[in-house]
Design a protein around this motif. Structure first.
Motif, PDB file in Angstrom:
ATOM      1  N   HIS A 105     -29.912 -13.129 -34.526  1.00 11.10           N
ATOM      2  CA  HIS A 105     -29.401 -11.835 -34.725  1.00 11.10           C
ATOM      3  C   HIS A 105     -28.451 -11.102 -33.843  1.00 11.10           C
ATOM      4  O   HIS A 105     -28.755 -10.975 -32.596  1.00 11.10           O
ATOM      5  N   ASP A 127     -26.025  -8.151 -32.927  1.00 13.55           N
ATOM      6  CA  ASP A 127     -25.600  -6.738 -33.298  1.00 13.55           C
ATOM      7  C   ASP A 127     -23.878  -6.627 -33.128  1.00 13.55           C
ATOM      8  O   ASP A 127     -23.616  -6.754 -31.993  1.00 13.55           O
ATOM      9  N   LYS A 128     -23.243  -6.424 -34.128  1.00 18.71           N
ATOM     10  CA  LYS A 128     -21.760  -6.599 -33.871  1.00 18.71           C
ATOM     11  C   LYS A 128     -21.197  -5.335 -33.218  1.00 18.71           C
ATOM     12  O   LYS A 128     -20.061  -5.606 -32.649  1.00 18.71           O
ATOM     13  N   THR A 170     -23.163  -3.335 -30.497  1.00 18.66           N
ATOM     14  CA  THR A 170     -23.813  -3.611 -29.107  1.00 18.66           C
ATOM     15  C   THR A 170     -23.750  -4.975 -28.599  1.00 18.66           C
ATOM     16  O   THR A 170     -23.663  -4.957 -27.481  1.00 18.66           O
ATOM     17  N   GLU A 193     -25.914  -6.988 -28.731  1.00 16.86           N
ATOM     18  CA  GLU A 193     -27.369  -7.319 -28.466  1.00 16.86           C
ATOM     19  C   GLU A 193     -28.112  -8.478 -29.275  1.00 16.86           C
ATOM     20  O   GLU A 193     -27.486  -8.373 -30.534  1.00 16.86           O
ATOM     21  N   THR A 194     -28.793  -9.423 -29.043  1.00 14.46           N
ATOM     22  CA  THR A 194     -29.315 -10.489 -29.773  1.00 14.46           C
ATOM     23  C   THR A 194     -30.776 -10.479 -29.713  1.00 14.46           C
ATOM     24  O   THR A 194     -31.434 -10.060 -29.157  1.00 14.46           O
ATOM     25  N   GLU A 195     -31.241 -11.121 -30.822  1.00 14.15           N
ATOM     26  CA  GLU A 195     -32.533 -11.215 -31.282  1.00 14.15           C
ATOM     27  C   GLU A 195     -32.997 -12.540 -31.772  1.00 14.15           C
ATOM     28  O   GLU A 195     -32.131 -13.120 -32.620  1.00 14.15           O
ATOM     29  N   PHE A 247     -33.223  -7.586 -42.252  1.00 14.06           N
ATOM     30  CA  PHE A 247     -32.016  -7.073 -41.929  1.00 14.06           C
ATOM     31  C   PHE A 247     -31.215  -6.459 -43.216  1.00 14.06           C
ATOM     32  O   PHE A 247     -30.120  -5.829 -43.150  1.00 14.06           O
ATOM     33  N   GLY A 252     -21.138  -7.686 -43.113  1.00 18.37           N
ATOM     34  CA  GLY A 252     -22.030  -8.385 -42.179  1.00 18.37           C
ATOM     35  C   GLY A 252     -21.628  -9.802 -42.938  1.00 18.37           C
ATOM     36  O   GLY A 252     -21.101 -10.047 -43.771  1.00 18.37           O
ATOM     37  N   HIS A 262     -18.612 -10.671 -27.534  1.00 19.61           N
ATOM     38  CA  HIS A 262     -20.099 -11.025 -28.138  1.00 19.61           C
ATOM     39  C   HIS A 262     -20.428 -12.056 -28.486  1.00 19.61           C
ATOM     40  O   HIS A 262     -21.743 -12.582 -28.357  1.00 19.61           O
TER      41      HIS A 262
END
Length: 340
Positions: free
Chosen positions: A30, A32-33, A35, A37-39, A49, A291, A315
């Motif tokens: 994942h 976050d477009k 921030t 941040e990844t998961e 999501f 998305g 990113h």
């Protein structure tokens, strides 16, 4: 913008050669477009999501088993890769060996079930080939043809259906819309039960999708054209989703290119069909999608440029660096990411 701005170092062993056993057990990154941040998750976690009122748009194109292995009547093996249907049983094809398939060459496939005549040489050395057969050509092709796997896959595909999405329907692609390979019918049913709408467009993927960007300035790259269709039901679902405040999440870059090619400025869709050569790279303002679900793409490719337009180049490159470090599997049979 420079082509080199989209380079990343990819170890060859991370290029997936075979599909994993269960489609939705691939890994999912994942991003976050906003921030960056990844998961790290698995694809079956995609439900996390999505929410009621969202709409997934999928490409229902089905890959033609477009590689034909046969012989020349004068002797010797030949391979054709069908690229474009020109009508009247004539196709533009790649041929190997090219020097042995001059105009006038007669070919045979499947003990004569299909025969063919090379008529002329087209652009880039492709051949215009006229086919002869009895019955329905696509049925013959399903029987005799092989899957045209991407050039970076060297392993033999044991089950040809693993290079088709479970919802594929419209024959016409030279390559799979690979983001959809992770979905199972069960997962799609679960999403519908959650209140997520699923709609379909058709874009027939051409081999131009693998064409490298040769120009240093990416704006100078001539984008290939592909045929796509937005049916009435899909336009209705997408427009209702927009009106009700839901999000449009594209499954794959092909669905994204279809939607963005024909969307109105307010993001709504008409019922239409036609050719698109849209080239999406950073600076592009998205009209329709919110998305994207996608696989990991080649360095310096038009597809990594597209995802960089959605989430930002830094990113994306940071996410790809993380994916390499975490040993994600890349490209067609690889893992997935959701950018949202």
């Amino acid at each position: 913008m420079k082509k080199s701005d989209f380079y990343f170092d990819l170890p060859e062993e991370l290029i997936a050669q075979t599909p994993i056993k269960e489609r939705d057990h691939s890994r999912l990154l994942h991003l976050d477009k906003i921030t960056g941040e990844t998961e790290d998750l698995h694809f079956y976690d995609i439900k996390k999501f999505l929410k009621p009122g969202d709409c997934l748009v999928m490409n229902d194109s089905r890959v033609l088993p477009a590689r034909l292995l046969g012989t020349r009547l004068t002797g010797g093996a030949v391979e054709l890769l069908l690229l474009r249907d020109l009508g009247d049983d004539r196709w533009e094809c790649l041929s190997r060996p090219g020097r042995k398939t001059k105009p006038g060459t007669e070919l045979t496939f499947g003990d004569g079930e299909i025969t063919a005549t090379v008529e002329s040489v087209a652009e880039e050395g492709n051949r215009i080939v006229k086919f002869h057969y009895e019955g329905i050509f696509l049925e013959k092709l399903e029987k005799l043809g092989k899957m045209p796997l991407p050039p970076y896959i060297h392993a033999e595909l044991k089950d040809s259906e693993r290079y088709q999405t479970v919802y594929s329907k419209e024959l016409g692609s030279a390559a799979a819309p690979t983001a959809g390979l992770h979905f199972t019918t069960e997962l799609m049913d679960e999403l519908r039960e959650m209140g997520v709408k699923i709609a379909f467009v058709t874009l027939h993927v051409g081999l131009g999708t693998f064409r490298p960007v040769k120009e240093d300035e990416i704006e100078d790259h001539p984008m290939h054209s592909e045929f796509c269709i937005i049916p009435e039901e899909t336009a209705k679902i997408v427009n209702e989703t927009k009106a009700n405040g839901g999000r449009i999440i594209s499954v794959g870059t092909t669905s994204c290119r279809t939607l963005e090619s024909f969307a109105n400025e307010d993001g709504t869709l008409p019922v239409t069909s036609g050719w698109t050569n849209i080239f999406i790279y950073p600076g592009y303002k998205f009209k329709c999608i919110d998305g994207l679900i996608t696989n990991f793409h080649l360095p310096e490719s038009t597809l990594i440029m597209l995802v960089s337009a959605l989430a930002g180049r830094e990113h994306i490159l940071n996410a790809y660096k993380h994916a390499v470090e975490e040993r994600y599997r890349f490209f067609s049979f690889g893992d997935a990411m959701i950018i949202i």
